[in-house]
Design a protein around this motif. Structure first.
Motif, PDB file in Angstrom:
ATOM      1  N   ASP A 260      39.467-112.869 -35.434  1.00 40.94           N
ATOM      2  CA  ASP A 260      40.671-112.055 -35.203  1.00 40.94           C
ATOM      3  C   ASP A 260      41.200-112.284 -33.781  1.00 40.94           C
ATOM      4  OD1 ASP A 260      42.720-110.380 -35.883  1.00 40.94           O
ATOM      5  OD2 ASP A 260      41.597-108.545 -35.480  1.00 40.94           O
ATOM      6  N   ARG A 261      41.351-113.549 -33.436  1.00 38.72           N
ATOM      7  CA  ARG A 261      41.915-114.036 -32.164  1.00 38.72           C
ATOM      8  C   ARG A 261      40.986-113.861 -30.959  1.00 38.72           C
ATOM      9  NH1 ARG A 261      46.392-111.952 -35.086  1.00 38.72           N
ATOM     10  NH2 ARG A 261      48.000-113.537 -35.445  1.00 38.72           N
ATOM     11  N   ARG A 262      39.763-113.466 -31.193  1.00 39.49           N
ATOM     12  CA  ARG A 262      38.805-113.279 -30.096  1.00 39.49           C
ATOM     13  C   ARG A 262      37.741-114.362 -30.158  1.00 39.49           C
ATOM     14  NH1 ARG A 262      33.834-111.068 -29.737  1.00 39.49           N
ATOM     15  NH2 ARG A 262      33.918-110.461 -31.955  1.00 39.49           N
ATOM     16  N   ILE A 263      37.562-115.069 -29.035  1.00 39.73           N
ATOM     17  CA  ILE A 263      36.538-116.102 -28.969  1.00 39.73           C
ATOM     18  C   ILE A 263      35.166-115.432 -28.938  1.00 39.73           C
ATOM     19  CG2 ILE A 263      35.551-117.908 -27.490  1.00 39.73           C
ATOM     20  CD1 ILE A 263      38.477-118.574 -26.714  1.00 39.73           C
ATOM     21  N   THR A 264      34.278-115.872 -29.813  1.00 40.16           N
ATOM     22  CA  THR A 264      32.997-115.193 -29.997  1.00 40.16           C
ATOM     23  C   THR A 264      31.828-115.888 -29.310  1.00 40.16           C
ATOM     24  OG1 THR A 264      32.474-116.426 -32.017  1.00 40.16           O
ATOM     25  CG2 THR A 264      33.769-114.403 -32.264  1.00 40.16           C
ATOM     26  N   THR A 265      32.013-117.100 -28.845  1.00 41.13           N
ATOM     27  CA  THR A 265      30.880-117.924 -28.436  1.00 41.13           C
ATOM     28  C   THR A 265      30.587-117.898 -26.947  1.00 41.13           C
ATOM     29  OG1 THR A 265      32.431-119.781 -28.384  1.00 41.13           O
ATOM     30  CG2 THR A 265      31.067-119.529 -30.368  1.00 41.13           C
ATOM     31  N   ILE A 266      31.608-117.796 -26.117  1.00 42.98           N
ATOM     32  CA  ILE A 266      31.413-117.823 -24.673  1.00 42.98           C
ATOM     33  C   ILE A 266      32.214-116.696 -24.032  1.00 42.98           C
ATOM     34  CG2 ILE A 266      30.880-120.283 -24.422  1.00 42.98           C
ATOM     35  CD1 ILE A 266      33.781-120.853 -23.883  1.00 42.98           C
ATOM     36  N   ASP A 267      31.901-116.421 -22.779  1.00 45.97           N
ATOM     37  CA  ASP A 267      32.590-115.363 -22.038  1.00 45.97           C
ATOM     38  C   ASP A 267      33.939-115.902 -21.570  1.00 45.97           C
ATOM     39  OD1 ASP A 267      33.515-113.439 -20.276  1.00 45.97           O
ATOM     40  OD2 ASP A 267      31.573-113.099 -19.336  1.00 45.97           O
ATOM     41  N   ALA A 268      34.966-115.667 -22.364  1.00 48.03           N
ATOM     42  CA  ALA A 268      36.287-116.217 -22.069  1.00 48.03           C
ATOM     43  C   ALA A 268      36.827-115.712 -20.740  1.00 48.03           C
ATOM     44  CB  ALA A 268      37.257-115.871 -23.204  1.00 48.03           C
ATOM     45  N   GLU A 269      36.627-114.452 -20.454  1.00 47.16           N
ATOM     46  CA  GLU A 269      37.147-113.886 -19.207  1.00 47.16           C
ATOM     47  C   GLU A 269      36.527-114.558 -17.986  1.00 47.16           C
ATOM     48  OE1 GLU A 269      39.658-111.832 -18.779  1.00 47.16           O
ATOM     49  OE2 GLU A 269      39.961-111.811 -20.948  1.00 47.16           O
ATOM     50  N   ALA A 270      35.244-114.854 -18.054  1.00 44.14           N
ATOM     51  CA  ALA A 270      34.573-115.513 -16.931  1.00 44.14           C
ATOM     52  C   ALA A 270      35.110-116.919 -16.715  1.00 44.14           C
ATOM     53  CB  ALA A 270      33.065-115.556 -17.175  1.00 44.14           C
ATOM     54  N   VAL A 271      35.342-117.650 -17.807  1.00 42.44           N
ATOM     55  CA  VAL A 271      35.894-119.007 -17.695  1.00 42.44           C
ATOM     56  C   VAL A 271      37.295-118.968 -17.084  1.00 42.44           C
ATOM     57  CG1 VAL A 271      36.629-121.060 -18.966  1.00 42.44           C
ATOM     58  CG2 VAL A 271      34.507-119.892 -19.607  1.00 42.44           C
ATOM     59  N   LEU A 272      38.105-118.045 -17.574  1.00 41.57           N
ATOM     60  CA  LEU A 272      39.467-117.920 -17.035  1.00 41.57           C
ATOM     61  C   LEU A 272      39.439-117.575 -15.550  1.00 41.57           C
ATOM     62  CD1 LEU A 272      41.137-115.927 -19.956  1.00 41.57           C
ATOM     63  CD2 LEU A 272      41.303-118.376 -19.517  1.00 41.57           C
ATOM     64  N   ALA A 273      38.542-116.690 -15.169  1.00 39.72           N
ATOM     65  CA  ALA A 273      38.464-116.270 -13.766  1.00 39.72           C
ATOM     66  C   ALA A 273      38.048-117.415 -12.856  1.00 39.72           C
ATOM     67  CB  ALA A 273      37.477-115.107 -13.637  1.00 39.72           C
ATOM     68  N   GLU A 274      37.184-118.302 -13.354  1.00 41.43           N
ATOM     69  CA  GLU A 274      36.707-119.429 -12.543  1.00 41.43           C
ATOM     70  C   GLU A 274      37.694-120.588 -12.491  1.00 41.43           C
ATOM     71  OE1 GLU A 274      31.981-119.773 -12.751  1.00 41.43           O
ATOM     72  OE2 GLU A 274      32.907-119.769 -14.740  1.00 41.43           O
ATOM     73  N   SER A 275      38.636-120.617 -13.418  1.00 36.85           N
ATOM     74  CA  SER A 275      39.508-121.791 -13.523  1.00 36.85           C
ATOM     75  C   SER A 275      40.401-121.970 -12.293  1.00 36.85           C
ATOM     76  CB  SER A 275      40.356-121.706 -14.793  1.00 36.85           C
ATOM     77  OG  SER A 275      41.266-120.623 -14.750  1.00 36.85           O
ATOM     78  N   GLU A 276      40.884-120.882 -11.700  1.00 31.36           N
ATOM     79  CA  GLU A 276      41.761-121.017 -10.530  1.00 31.36           C
ATOM     80  C   GLU A 276      41.004-121.592  -9.323  1.00 31.36           C
ATOM     81  OE1 GLU A 276      42.240-118.191 -12.531  1.00 31.36           O
ATOM     82  OE2 GLU A 276      44.064-119.156 -13.282  1.00 31.36           O
ATOM     83  N   ASP A 277      39.758-121.138  -9.133  1.00 31.67           N
ATOM     84  CA  ASP A 277      38.957-121.677  -8.028  1.00 31.67           C
ATOM     85  C   ASP A 277      38.683-123.167  -8.236  1.00 31.67           C
ATOM     86  OD1 ASP A 277      38.872-119.279  -6.660  1.00 31.67           O
ATOM     87  OD2 ASP A 277      36.949-118.663  -7.517  1.00 31.67           O
ATOM     88  N   ALA A 278      38.441-123.547  -9.484  1.00 31.74           N
ATOM     89  CA  ALA A 278      38.218-124.967  -9.782  1.00 31.74           C
ATOM     90  C   ALA A 278      39.467-125.781  -9.468  1.00 31.74           C
ATOM     91  CB  ALA A 278      37.809-125.134 -11.245  1.00 31.74           C
ATOM     92  N   TRP A 279      40.625-125.255  -9.848  1.00 31.19           N
ATOM     93  CA  TRP A 279      41.896-125.950  -9.575  1.00 31.19           C
ATOM     94  C   TRP A 279      42.080-126.129  -8.069  1.00 31.19           C
ATOM     95  CZ3 TRP A 279      46.542-125.625  -7.084  1.00 31.19           C
ATOM     96  CH2 TRP A 279      47.605-126.382  -7.572  1.00 31.19           C
ATOM     97  N   LYS A 280      41.839-125.059  -7.304  1.00 32.32           N
ATOM     98  CA  LYS A 280      42.014-125.137  -5.853  1.00 32.32           C
ATOM     99  C   LYS A 280      41.073-126.151  -5.225  1.00 32.32           C
ATOM    100  CE  LYS A 280      43.528-120.306  -5.491  1.00 32.32           C
ATOM    101  NZ  LYS A 280      43.116-118.940  -5.059  1.00 32.32           N
ATOM    102  N   SER A 281      39.839-126.190  -5.699  1.00 32.87           N
ATOM    103  CA  SER A 281      38.858-127.094  -5.109  1.00 32.87           C
ATOM    104  C   SER A 281      39.210-128.561  -5.366  1.00 32.87           C
ATOM    105  CB  SER A 281      37.461-126.808  -5.671  1.00 32.87           C
ATOM    106  OG  SER A 281      37.366-127.179  -7.025  1.00 32.87           O
ATOM    107  N   LEU A 282      39.878-128.820  -6.471  1.00 29.31           N
ATOM    108  CA  LEU A 282      40.229-130.203  -6.826  1.00 29.31           C
ATOM    109  C   LEU A 282      41.598-130.620  -6.307  1.00 29.31           C
ATOM    110  CD1 LEU A 282      39.061-130.265 -10.543  1.00 29.31           C
ATOM    111  CD2 LEU A 282      38.102-131.628  -8.690  1.00 29.31           C
ATOM    112  N   CYS A 283      42.524-129.726  -6.371  1.00 31.25           N
ATOM    113  CA  CYS A 283      43.932-130.118  -6.247  1.00 31.25           C
ATOM    114  C   CYS A 283      44.584-129.760  -4.914  1.00 31.25           C
ATOM    115  CB  CYS A 283      44.744-129.515  -7.387  1.00 31.25           C
ATOM    116  SG  CYS A 283      44.067-129.924  -9.019  1.00 31.25           S
ATOM    117  N   LEU A 284      44.013-128.816  -4.167  1.00 34.64           N
ATOM    118  CA  LEU A 284      44.591-128.466  -2.872  1.00 34.64           C
ATOM    119  C   LEU A 284      43.869-129.246  -1.774  1.00 34.64           C
ATOM    120  CD1 LEU A 284      45.116-124.592  -3.153  1.00 34.64           C
ATOM    121  CD2 LEU A 284      46.778-126.442  -3.514  1.00 34.64           C
ATOM    122  N   ARG A 285      44.197-130.515  -1.691  1.00 31.90           N
ATOM    123  CA  ARG A 285      43.539-131.404  -0.744  1.00 31.90           C
ATOM    124  C   ARG A 285      44.597-132.125   0.092  1.00 31.90           C
ATOM    125  NH1 ARG A 285      38.167-132.392  -2.211  1.00 31.90           N
ATOM    126  NH2 ARG A 285      37.612-131.423  -4.209  1.00 31.90           N
TER     127      ARG A 285
END
Length: 429
Positions: A404-429
Motif C-alpha cells: 500500500d505504497r509503503r516500502i517494507t524492506t528497508i528504513d526509507a526515511e533513513a536512506v532519504l535523510a542520508e542522501s543529501e549528505d552523500a550528494w554534498k560529499s560527492l558533488c560540492l567540490r
C-alpha cells in the motif's frame, strides 16, 4: 505462505497476452494460479477489486548507485558531462554507493520495477544493498582497459571475482559489463565475451550512443563499433547493447543474427542531445530483442519505467511520422517479457503464469488517470496514461516489498535523510 490477490484485472503478458478478471495466488516464491477463483485458505488476502495486476517491469540498463548524483551534471554537453561524472566516480566510497543503490531501488520498487540490469564497478557493494532493498539485480561489473580505469587491479579479473562471490545468491545475477569501445580494446572485449560464454552470464554494454563515438572508432579502426564487435565475435545471445542509436542496417542484421538484445534509453539520449533514434522497427524485423532501460539518474533523471515506455513510443512515432509504430502492446512487451528475455530469465519472470516467480505489481484501478478501465483499453492505459504514482503494492519473488505504497524492506526515511549528505560529499567540490 499463500497470498490471494482477489478480483483484479490481470494483465498476464503470457503468449496469448490474455487479460483476465479474477484471482492471482502466490505460494512462497511463485505464482500458483492466475484468473481462476481461489476457494482455499490464504495467509494474506488482498482485495484488488477494480485494480490492475501486471508483471513487475524489467529495467535493462541503469547505473543505480548514481541515484545520489541527481542534478549535478544537468544541461551540459556530452563531453563535459562525461568529464564531470568521471571525476566524481573516482571519489566514490562504499557508503555513498550503498545509499545511492538503496535510493535507486526504492524509486524502482515504488514505480513497479522488480528487476534491473546494472553496469558499474563495485557491484559487490551494490549487490549487498540491492539484497537489503529486496528487488532483483542483474549486476554487470564494468570491464575496461586497465590503463583507463580508476578500479584497483584488473577490471576483468575484478568482474570474475565478483561473479564467483555472488553466483547463486538469491535475487542477484552477477554479469559482465563493457564500458564501451572508446575505453575497451580488442583484448578487453574478447576477454569479457569469453568469460560471459564460459559461465553463461549476461553481458551489458554501451553501443553507438553518440555520433562522435561512431566516427572516432571508425577513424581508429576503419570500422563502426557494431561492425568491429561483430567481427570480433563479441555479439551473442547474452549480450544487451544499451542505447544502440547510431547503427547501420548491416549492424542491425548482425545483432539479429547473433540473437542479441538492445536496451533503448530514449529519455537519457534526448536529455543529453546525443541525436540518433534507435531503429526499433528494424530491430524487430531482424530478430533483435527490444527492451527498455532508463540509464542512470545523472542522465534521465529518474528510473521510472512508465515514463520510459511512453517516451520510447512517442519518440519512435514522431521521428518516423508514423503513429502505428511502437504500439502500446509492443511497449508493454519491451518493459516486461522482452526485458526478461534480455536478462536470460524469460522462463522465470516477465509474465504472470503459474510456475514463474511472483514478480507482481498492483496498480490503483480507481485512479482517475487510469479510468475508464475496460479489457479493451487496459494496456493502452498502462502505457500512455499510467505513472509510478499508480503503484500500490509490489512483490518480488514472492516477497512483499511495497505494501500500500509503503516500502517494507528497508528504513526509507533513513536512506532519504542520508542522501543529501552523500550528494554534498560527492558533488560540492
Amino acid at each position: 505462505m499463500i497470498t490471494a490477490i482477489r478480483d483484479a484485472w490481470i494483465v498476464t503478458q503470457d503468449a496469448q497476452r490474455r487479460i483476465i478478471k479474477g484471482d492471482l495466488v502466490i505460494e512462497d516464491e511463485k505464482i500458483v494460479s492466475v484468473g481462476t477463483k481461489y476457494n482455499g485458505t490464504a495467509d494474506r488476502e488482498i482485495d484488488a477489486s477494480g485494480d490492475i495486476v501486471m508483471p513487475g517491469m524489467i529495467n535493462t540498463h541503469t547505473h543505480v548507485a548514481m541515484s545520489v548524483m541527481k542534478g549535478v551534471v544537468d544541461d551540459l554537453s556530452f563531453p563535459d558531462f562525461l568529464d564531470k561524472v568521471f571525476k566524481i566516480d573516482s571519489d566514490r566510497t562504499d557508503k555513498d554507493l550503498t545509499i545511492g543503490t538503496k535510493l535507486g531501488c526504492m524509486e524502482m520498487m515504488r514505480g513497479g520495477t522488480t528487476t534491473f540490469m546494472d553496469l558499474y564497478y563495485s557491484e559487490d557493494v551494490i549487490a549487498k544493498a540491492t539484497q537489503e532493498a529486496g528487488i532483483r539485480g542483474v549486476l554487470c561489473w564494468c570491464v575496461l582497459d586497465q590503463d583507463k580505469t580508476t578500479q584497483v587491479g584488473n577490471p576483468l579479473q575484478n568482474c570474475k571475482n565478483f561473479y564467483s562471490k555472488f553466483k547463486g545468491e538469491r535475487k542477484i545475477v552477477p554479469g559482465v559489463g563493457l564500458q564501451g569501445v572508446y575505453v575497451c580494446d580488442e583484448e578487453t572485449c574478447v576477454g569479457a565475451k569469453e568469460f560471459s560464454d564460459e559461465v553463461k552470464a549476461p553481458m551489458n554494454f554501451h553501443l553507438s550512443e553518440t555520433r562522435g563515438e561512431v566516427n572516432d572508432h571508425k577513424k581508429k579502426t576503419g570500422k563502426r563499433p557494431g561492425e568491429w564487435l561483430a567481427d570480433l565475435g563479441v555479439f551473442g545471445p547474452r549480450g544487451v547493447a544499451a542505447h544502440s542509436a547510431w547503427l547501420t542496417m548491416r549492424e542491425v542484421k548482425a545483432m539479429g543474427d547473433a540473437g542479441m538484445s538492445i536496451s533503448s534509453c530514449p529519455v537519457s539520449n534526448m536529455k543529453l542531445a546525443t541525436g540518433g533514434v534507435a531503429p526499433v522497427p528494424e530491430f524487430i524485423r531482424n530478430g533483435v530483442n527490444v527492451s527498455i532501460g532508463t540509464d542512470g539518474n545523472t542522465t534521465n533523471n529518474s528510473l521510472d519505467m512508465f515514463a520510459e515506455m511512453k517516451a520510447l513510443g512517442l519518440l519512435q512515432k514522431a521521428s518516423r511520422w508514423d503513429p502505428t509504430v511502437a504500439t502500446a502492446q509492443e511497449l508493454l512487451d519491451f518493459a516486461t517479457i522482452n526485458g526478461a528475455k534480455a536478462v536470460g530469465m524469460e522462463k522465470c519472470i516477465g509474465s504472470l503464469e503459474p510456475g514463474k516467480y511472483a514478480d507482481v505489481v498492483i496498480l490503483d484501478g480507481k485512479a482517475p488517470n487510469l479510468r475508464p478501465l475496460l479489457a479493451d483499453n487496459i494496456v493502452a492505459n498502462i502505457v500512455y496514461s499510467g505513472n509510478s504514482l499508480n503503484v500500490k503494492t509490489v512483490f518480488c519473488q514472492g516477497d512483499l516489498v511495497v505494501d500500500d505504497r509503503r516500502i517494507t524492506t528497508i528504513d526509507a526515511e533513513a536512506v532519504l535523510a542520508e542522501s543529501e549528505d552523500a550528494w554534498k560529499s560527492l558533488c560540492l567540490r
